[in-house]
Design a protein around this motif. Structure first.
Motif, PDB file in Angstrom:
ATOM      1  N   LYS A  27       0.709  -1.103   0.106  1.00 29.23           N
ATOM      2  CA  LYS A  27       0.003   0.024  -0.042  1.00 29.23           C
ATOM      3  C   LYS A  27       0.967   1.241  -0.145  1.00 29.23           C
ATOM      4  CE  LYS A  27      -3.922  -0.292   2.434  1.00 29.23           C
ATOM      5  NZ  LYS A  27      -4.612  -0.048   3.636  1.00 29.23           N
ATOM      6  N   LYS A  30      -2.281   9.710   4.802  1.00 32.93           N
ATOM      7  CA  LYS A  30      -3.087   9.496   6.174  1.00 32.93           C
ATOM      8  C   LYS A  30      -3.275   8.080   6.229  1.00 32.93           C
ATOM      9  CE  LYS A  30      -3.948  13.166   8.532  1.00 32.93           C
ATOM     10  NZ  LYS A  30      -3.965  13.367  10.119  1.00 32.93           N
ATOM     11  N   LYS A  31      -3.584   7.491   5.089  1.00 30.61           N
ATOM     12  CA  LYS A  31      -3.845   5.753   5.196  1.00 30.61           C
ATOM     13  C   LYS A  31      -2.784   5.051   5.603  1.00 30.61           C
ATOM     14  CE  LYS A  31      -6.705   6.845   1.099  1.00 30.61           C
ATOM     15  NZ  LYS A  31      -6.865   6.444  -0.453  1.00 30.61           N
TER      16      LYS A  31
END
Length: 357
Positions: free
Chosen positions: A25, A55-56
Protein backbone atom coordinates in the motif's frame (compact mmCIF):
# COMPACT_ATOMS: atom_id res chain seq x y z
CA UNK A 1 10.51 -9.14 8.10
CA UNK A 2 9.85 -12.67 9.32
CA UNK A 3 9.90 -15.48 6.79
CA UNK A 4 6.91 -17.80 6.57
CA UNK A 5 7.73 -21.48 7.09
CA UNK A 6 5.74 -24.64 7.64
CA UNK A 7 6.25 -24.25 11.39
CA UNK A 8 5.16 -20.64 11.49
CA UNK A 9 2.41 -19.81 13.92
CA UNK A 10 -0.86 -18.55 12.37
CA UNK A 11 -0.37 -15.28 14.25
CA UNK A 12 3.08 -14.86 12.71
CA UNK A 13 1.71 -15.60 9.26
CA UNK A 14 -0.97 -13.00 9.84
CA UNK A 15 1.65 -10.42 10.91
CA UNK A 16 3.74 -11.09 7.82
CA UNK A 17 0.75 -10.77 5.52
CA UNK A 18 -0.29 -7.53 7.20
CA UNK A 19 3.24 -6.17 6.85
CA UNK A 20 3.37 -7.10 3.15
CA UNK A 21 -0.02 -5.53 2.61
CA UNK A 22 1.13 -2.35 4.37
CA UNK A 23 4.31 -2.15 2.32
CA UNK A 24 2.44 -2.71 -0.94
CA UNK A 25 0.00 0.00 0.00
CA UNK A 26 2.86 2.36 0.81
CA UNK A 27 4.59 1.64 -2.50
CA UNK A 28 1.32 2.28 -4.30
CA UNK A 29 1.00 5.61 -2.51
CA UNK A 30 4.57 6.60 -3.42
CA UNK A 31 3.89 5.78 -7.08
CA UNK A 32 0.63 7.72 -6.95
CA UNK A 33 2.36 10.75 -5.44
CA UNK A 34 5.13 10.61 -8.05
CA UNK A 35 2.61 10.53 -10.89
CA UNK A 36 0.32 13.23 -9.48
CA UNK A 37 3.02 15.88 -8.92
CA UNK A 38 4.15 18.00 -11.86
CA UNK A 39 6.65 20.83 -12.17
CA UNK A 40 4.00 23.53 -12.55
CA UNK A 41 2.51 22.86 -9.11
CA UNK A 42 3.00 25.26 -6.23
CA UNK A 43 4.46 24.06 -2.95
CA UNK A 44 0.99 24.11 -1.38
CA UNK A 45 -0.38 21.92 -4.17
CA UNK A 46 2.51 19.49 -3.73
CA UNK A 47 1.97 19.13 0.03
CA UNK A 48 -1.72 18.54 -0.60
CA UNK A 49 -0.92 15.72 -3.04
CA UNK A 50 1.29 14.14 -0.38
CA UNK A 51 -0.91 14.76 2.67
CA UNK A 52 -4.16 13.13 1.61
CA UNK A 53 -2.95 9.60 0.66
CA UNK A 54 -0.38 9.50 3.49
CA UNK A 55 -3.09 9.53 6.16
CA UNK A 56 -3.91 5.95 5.16
CA UNK A 57 -0.47 4.51 5.99
CA UNK A 58 1.33 6.92 8.32
CA UNK A 59 -0.35 8.88 11.14
CA UNK A 60 0.59 12.52 11.55
CA UNK A 61 -0.71 15.73 13.07
CA UNK A 62 2.00 17.88 11.55
CA UNK A 63 3.47 17.51 8.07
CA UNK A 64 5.89 19.92 6.40
CA UNK A 65 8.87 20.13 4.12
CA UNK A 66 11.67 22.68 4.28
CA UNK A 67 14.26 23.63 1.66
CA UNK A 68 17.77 25.01 1.93
CA UNK A 69 18.04 28.55 0.53
CA UNK A 70 21.10 30.74 1.07
CA UNK A 71 22.31 28.40 3.83
CA UNK A 72 18.96 28.73 5.61
CA UNK A 73 16.39 25.99 6.13
CA UNK A 74 12.98 27.48 5.36
CA UNK A 75 9.63 25.73 5.73
CA UNK A 76 7.94 26.05 2.35
CA UNK A 77 4.59 24.43 3.07
CA UNK A 78 2.86 22.31 5.67
CA UNK A 79 -0.28 20.74 7.10
CA UNK A 80 -2.33 22.17 8.79
CA UNK A 81 -2.27 25.23 6.53
CA UNK A 82 -3.49 27.78 9.09
CA UNK A 83 -0.64 26.98 11.47
CA UNK A 84 1.68 29.88 12.21
CA UNK A 85 4.23 28.24 14.52
CA UNK A 86 6.60 26.13 12.43
CA UNK A 87 4.47 27.06 9.44
CA UNK A 88 5.22 28.42 6.00
CA UNK A 89 8.20 30.80 5.97
CA UNK A 90 9.54 29.64 9.34
CA UNK A 91 13.35 29.59 9.42
CA UNK A 92 15.15 26.73 11.17
CA UNK A 93 18.67 27.75 12.13
CA UNK A 94 21.47 25.26 11.67
CA UNK A 95 22.60 25.30 15.29
CA UNK A 96 21.02 22.51 17.38
CA UNK A 97 18.16 21.68 15.02
CA UNK A 98 16.63 18.21 14.53
CA UNK A 99 15.86 18.66 10.77
CA UNK A 100 19.40 19.96 10.29
CA UNK A 101 20.71 16.82 12.02
CA UNK A 102 18.84 14.64 9.52
CA UNK A 103 20.31 16.76 6.72
CA UNK A 104 23.89 16.53 7.97
CA UNK A 105 23.60 12.78 8.69
CA UNK A 106 21.77 12.15 5.39
CA UNK A 107 19.63 9.73 7.33
CA UNK A 108 16.17 9.66 8.92
CA UNK A 109 16.07 10.96 12.46
CA UNK A 110 13.42 9.56 14.83
CA UNK A 111 12.39 11.21 18.08
CA UNK A 112 10.01 8.97 19.97
CA UNK A 113 9.37 11.03 23.11
CA UNK A 114 10.20 14.69 22.66
CA UNK A 115 9.10 15.89 26.17
CA UNK A 116 11.45 13.39 27.85
CA UNK A 117 14.27 13.53 25.33
CA UNK A 118 17.52 14.19 27.23
CA UNK A 119 18.72 16.32 24.32
CA UNK A 120 16.55 19.33 23.60
CA UNK A 121 16.60 20.99 20.18
CA UNK A 122 15.83 24.61 19.28
CA UNK A 123 12.35 23.82 17.90
CA UNK A 124 11.22 21.61 20.84
CA UNK A 125 9.45 24.40 22.70
CA UNK A 126 7.46 25.26 19.56
CA UNK A 127 6.67 21.58 18.91
CA UNK A 128 5.39 21.03 22.45
CA UNK A 129 3.17 24.11 22.17
CA UNK A 130 1.27 22.52 19.25
CA UNK A 131 1.55 19.88 20.99
CA UNK A 132 3.80 17.48 19.03
CA UNK A 133 5.42 14.72 21.10
CA UNK A 134 6.86 12.43 18.44
CA UNK A 135 8.61 13.32 15.18
CA UNK A 136 10.49 11.80 12.31
CA UNK A 137 12.60 13.81 9.88
CA UNK A 138 14.00 12.59 6.56
CA UNK A 139 16.57 14.34 4.35
CA UNK A 140 15.46 15.28 0.84
CA UNK A 141 18.21 13.76 -1.30
CA UNK A 142 18.79 14.25 -5.03
CA UNK A 143 21.91 12.54 -6.39
CA UNK A 144 23.32 12.46 -2.85
CA UNK A 145 22.78 16.23 -2.56
CA UNK A 146 20.53 17.33 0.30
CA UNK A 147 18.08 20.08 -0.65
CA UNK A 148 15.94 20.05 2.51
CA UNK A 149 13.99 17.85 4.90
CA UNK A 150 10.58 16.17 5.13
CA UNK A 151 9.06 16.35 8.63
CA UNK A 152 6.31 14.34 10.31
CA UNK A 153 4.92 15.05 13.76
CA UNK A 154 2.39 13.30 15.99
CA UNK A 155 0.68 14.30 19.20
CA UNK A 156 1.27 10.78 20.51
CA UNK A 157 4.61 9.51 21.77
CA UNK A 158 6.09 6.46 20.03
CA UNK A 159 3.80 7.03 17.04
CA UNK A 160 6.61 5.98 14.67
CA UNK A 161 8.82 2.93 14.66
CA UNK A 162 12.13 1.96 13.16
CA UNK A 163 10.39 0.09 10.32
CA UNK A 164 8.84 3.40 9.18
CA UNK A 165 12.32 4.62 8.22
CA UNK A 166 12.43 2.88 4.86
CA UNK A 167 9.02 4.16 3.77
CA UNK A 168 9.65 7.73 4.94
CA UNK A 169 13.03 7.84 3.21
CA UNK A 170 11.59 6.39 -0.02
CA UNK A 171 8.85 8.99 0.12
CA UNK A 172 11.40 11.74 0.81
CA UNK A 173 13.57 10.62 -2.11
CA UNK A 174 10.63 10.73 -4.50
CA UNK A 175 9.43 14.06 -3.14
CA UNK A 176 12.98 15.46 -3.40
CA UNK A 177 13.08 14.73 -7.13
CA UNK A 178 9.70 16.42 -7.61
CA UNK A 179 10.73 19.46 -5.58
CA UNK A 180 14.07 19.75 -7.38
CA UNK A 181 12.30 19.65 -10.74
CA UNK A 182 9.84 22.27 -9.51
CA UNK A 183 12.73 24.49 -8.37
CA UNK A 184 14.43 24.19 -11.75
CA UNK A 185 11.16 24.87 -13.57
CA UNK A 186 10.48 27.95 -11.43
CA UNK A 187 14.02 29.19 -11.98
CA UNK A 188 13.73 28.78 -15.74
CA UNK A 189 10.29 30.42 -15.67
CA UNK A 190 11.67 33.43 -13.79
CA UNK A 191 14.57 33.79 -16.21
CA UNK A 192 12.18 33.47 -19.14
CA UNK A 193 9.84 36.08 -17.66
CA UNK A 194 12.74 38.48 -17.03
CA UNK A 195 13.96 38.15 -20.61
CA UNK A 196 10.45 38.57 -22.00
CA UNK A 197 9.95 41.74 -19.97
CA UNK A 198 13.32 43.05 -21.15
CA UNK A 199 12.50 42.07 -24.73
CA UNK A 200 9.12 43.81 -24.65
CA UNK A 201 10.48 46.90 -22.87
CA UNK A 202 12.53 47.89 -25.93
CA UNK A 203 10.63 50.81 -27.54
CA UNK A 204 11.88 50.06 -31.05
CA UNK A 205 10.84 47.05 -33.09
CA UNK A 206 12.83 43.97 -32.20
CA UNK A 207 12.10 40.49 -33.52
CA UNK A 208 13.60 37.11 -34.24
CA UNK A 209 13.21 35.48 -37.66
CA UNK A 210 14.40 32.30 -39.33
CA UNK A 211 15.96 31.80 -42.79
CA UNK A 212 12.51 31.82 -44.40
CA UNK A 213 11.83 35.31 -42.98
CA UNK A 214 9.26 33.81 -40.58
CA UNK A 215 8.89 35.87 -37.41
CA UNK A 216 9.39 33.67 -34.36
CA UNK A 217 9.18 36.37 -31.67
CA UNK A 218 8.23 40.04 -31.74
CA UNK A 219 8.48 42.46 -28.83
CA UNK A 220 5.39 44.44 -29.88
CA UNK A 221 3.36 41.36 -30.86
CA UNK A 222 4.00 38.80 -28.08
CA UNK A 223 1.19 36.51 -29.27
CA UNK A 224 3.24 35.58 -32.35
CA UNK A 225 5.37 33.13 -30.35
CA UNK A 226 2.29 31.02 -29.58
CA UNK A 227 0.54 31.44 -32.93
CA UNK A 228 0.32 28.29 -35.11
CA UNK A 229 0.63 30.38 -38.28
CA UNK A 230 3.44 32.85 -37.90
CA UNK A 231 3.75 35.77 -40.34
CA UNK A 232 6.69 36.75 -42.48
CA UNK A 233 8.72 39.75 -41.41
CA UNK A 234 7.74 41.79 -44.47
CA UNK A 235 4.06 41.20 -43.67
CA UNK A 236 4.22 42.95 -40.32
CA UNK A 237 7.19 45.24 -40.92
CA UNK A 238 7.28 46.37 -44.55
CA UNK A 239 10.43 48.49 -44.32
CA UNK A 240 12.04 46.95 -47.41
CA UNK A 241 8.92 47.52 -49.56
CA UNK A 242 8.76 43.78 -50.27
CA UNK A 243 12.23 43.72 -51.85
CA UNK A 244 13.99 41.07 -49.75
CA UNK A 245 17.36 41.92 -51.27
CA UNK A 246 17.19 45.20 -49.36
CA UNK A 247 16.79 43.43 -46.03
CA UNK A 248 20.03 43.24 -43.99
CA UNK A 249 18.68 40.04 -42.45
CA UNK A 250 19.41 38.10 -45.64
CA UNK A 251 22.94 39.50 -45.70
CA UNK A 252 23.44 38.46 -42.07
CA UNK A 253 22.36 34.89 -42.93
CA UNK A 254 24.72 34.69 -45.93
CA UNK A 255 27.76 36.47 -44.46
CA UNK A 256 27.30 35.23 -40.92
CA UNK A 257 28.03 38.72 -39.63
CA UNK A 258 25.97 41.66 -38.44
CA UNK A 259 24.64 43.99 -41.14
CA UNK A 260 23.09 47.45 -41.09
CA UNK A 261 21.08 49.39 -43.66
CA UNK A 262 19.28 52.72 -43.72
CA UNK A 263 15.98 52.72 -45.61
CA UNK A 264 13.36 55.35 -46.42
CA UNK A 265 9.67 54.50 -46.17
CA UNK A 266 7.51 54.25 -49.29
CA UNK A 267 5.83 57.61 -48.56
CA UNK A 268 9.26 59.26 -48.06
CA UNK A 269 8.18 60.38 -44.60
CA UNK A 270 10.23 58.06 -42.40
CA UNK A 271 13.85 56.96 -42.21
CA UNK A 272 14.69 53.61 -40.59
CA UNK A 273 17.97 52.12 -39.44
CA UNK A 274 17.73 48.31 -39.66
CA UNK A 275 20.37 46.20 -37.93
CA UNK A 276 20.59 42.41 -38.27
CA UNK A 277 22.48 40.19 -35.83
CA UNK A 278 23.03 36.47 -36.55
CA UNK A 279 22.14 33.88 -33.87
CA UNK A 280 24.43 30.85 -33.92
CA UNK A 281 23.90 27.27 -32.80
CA UNK A 282 26.39 25.27 -30.75
CA UNK A 283 27.91 24.19 -34.10
CA UNK A 284 28.49 27.86 -35.01
CA UNK A 285 25.84 27.74 -37.73
CA UNK A 286 23.52 30.72 -38.20
CA UNK A 287 20.06 29.49 -37.24
CA UNK A 288 18.14 32.75 -36.81
CA UNK A 289 18.61 36.48 -37.10
CA UNK A 290 17.61 39.26 -34.71
CA UNK A 291 16.34 42.39 -36.47
CA UNK A 292 16.43 45.72 -34.67
CA UNK A 293 14.52 48.54 -36.39
CA UNK A 294 14.95 52.14 -35.26
CA UNK A 295 12.98 55.14 -36.49
CA UNK A 296 15.76 57.72 -36.97
CA UNK A 297 13.65 60.32 -38.81
CA UNK A 298 13.89 62.93 -36.05
CA UNK A 299 17.59 62.24 -35.62
CA UNK A 300 18.29 62.76 -39.32
CA UNK A 301 16.17 65.94 -39.48
CA UNK A 302 18.06 67.32 -36.52
CA UNK A 303 21.35 66.44 -38.22
CA UNK A 304 20.22 68.25 -41.39
CA UNK A 305 19.25 71.30 -39.37
CA UNK A 306 22.57 71.30 -37.57
CA UNK A 307 24.39 70.87 -40.88
CA UNK A 308 22.43 73.83 -42.34
CA UNK A 309 23.23 75.96 -39.31
CA UNK A 310 26.91 75.09 -39.58
CA UNK A 311 26.86 75.93 -43.28
CA UNK A 312 25.27 79.34 -42.65
CA UNK A 313 27.77 80.02 -39.89
CA UNK A 314 30.64 79.27 -42.27
CA UNK A 315 29.19 81.62 -44.90
CA UNK A 316 28.82 84.32 -42.27
CA UNK A 317 32.42 83.92 -41.17
CA UNK A 318 33.59 84.11 -44.80
CA UNK A 319 31.50 87.23 -45.47
CA UNK A 320 32.85 88.90 -42.34
CA UNK A 321 36.42 88.15 -43.47
CA UNK A 322 35.80 89.58 -46.96
CA UNK A 323 34.15 92.68 -45.50
CA UNK A 324 37.10 93.19 -43.19
CA UNK A 325 39.58 93.02 -46.07
CA UNK A 326 37.53 95.50 -48.16
CA UNK A 327 36.94 97.90 -45.29
CA UNK A 328 40.62 98.06 -44.41
CA UNK A 329 41.56 99.16 -47.94
CA UNK A 330 38.61 101.56 -48.31
CA UNK A 331 39.44 103.25 -45.01
CA UNK A 332 42.92 104.10 -46.26
CA UNK A 333 41.58 105.41 -49.59
CA UNK A 334 38.91 107.57 -47.95
CA UNK A 335 41.34 108.95 -45.38
CA UNK A 336 43.94 109.94 -47.97
CA UNK A 337 41.23 111.51 -50.18
CA UNK A 338 40.08 113.70 -47.29
CA UNK A 339 43.64 114.89 -46.72
CA UNK A 340 44.07 115.82 -50.38
CA UNK A 341 40.78 117.79 -50.41
CA UNK A 342 42.10 120.03 -47.64
CA UNK A 343 44.81 121.43 -50.07
CA UNK A 344 43.38 124.70 -51.57
CA UNK A 345 45.84 124.59 -54.46
CA UNK A 346 44.33 121.47 -55.93
CA UNK A 347 43.02 121.74 -59.45
CA UNK A 348 39.26 121.63 -60.02
CA UNK A 349 39.45 118.32 -61.91
CA UNK A 350 41.45 116.67 -59.10
CA UNK A 351 39.08 118.09 -56.54
CA UNK A 352 36.08 116.61 -58.34
CA UNK A 353 37.74 113.16 -58.57
CA UNK A 354 38.67 113.22 -54.92
CA UNK A 355 35.11 114.16 -54.00
CA UNK A 356 33.75 111.27 -56.04
CA UNK A 357 36.17 108.95 -54.24
Amino acid sequence: MKLISERSHPAEIKDVIEELTRQNKRLTIINHIAQSINVEMSYDEIIHQVAVPLKKVLPYDLLSFCLIENNQLIIKSGIPKEQKILGEGWVLHAENSAPWKAIHDKHCFLRQDIPNDPHQYQEDEDLLSLPIRCAIMAPLLVNNEVIGALNFGSKNTYAYREHDFLFVQQLADQLAVCLKNTQLFNQISRIKADWEQTFQAVPDQLFLMDQNYTVLRHNQLPEISTSPERPKCYQICNRCHGHLQLCPGGEAFIQGESATKELISADQQKIYLISAYPVRTSQEKVSNVVLYIQDITEKRLLEYKLFGSAKMASIGEMAAGVAHELNSTLTAIIGNSDLLLRNPLSEYKSTKLLTDI
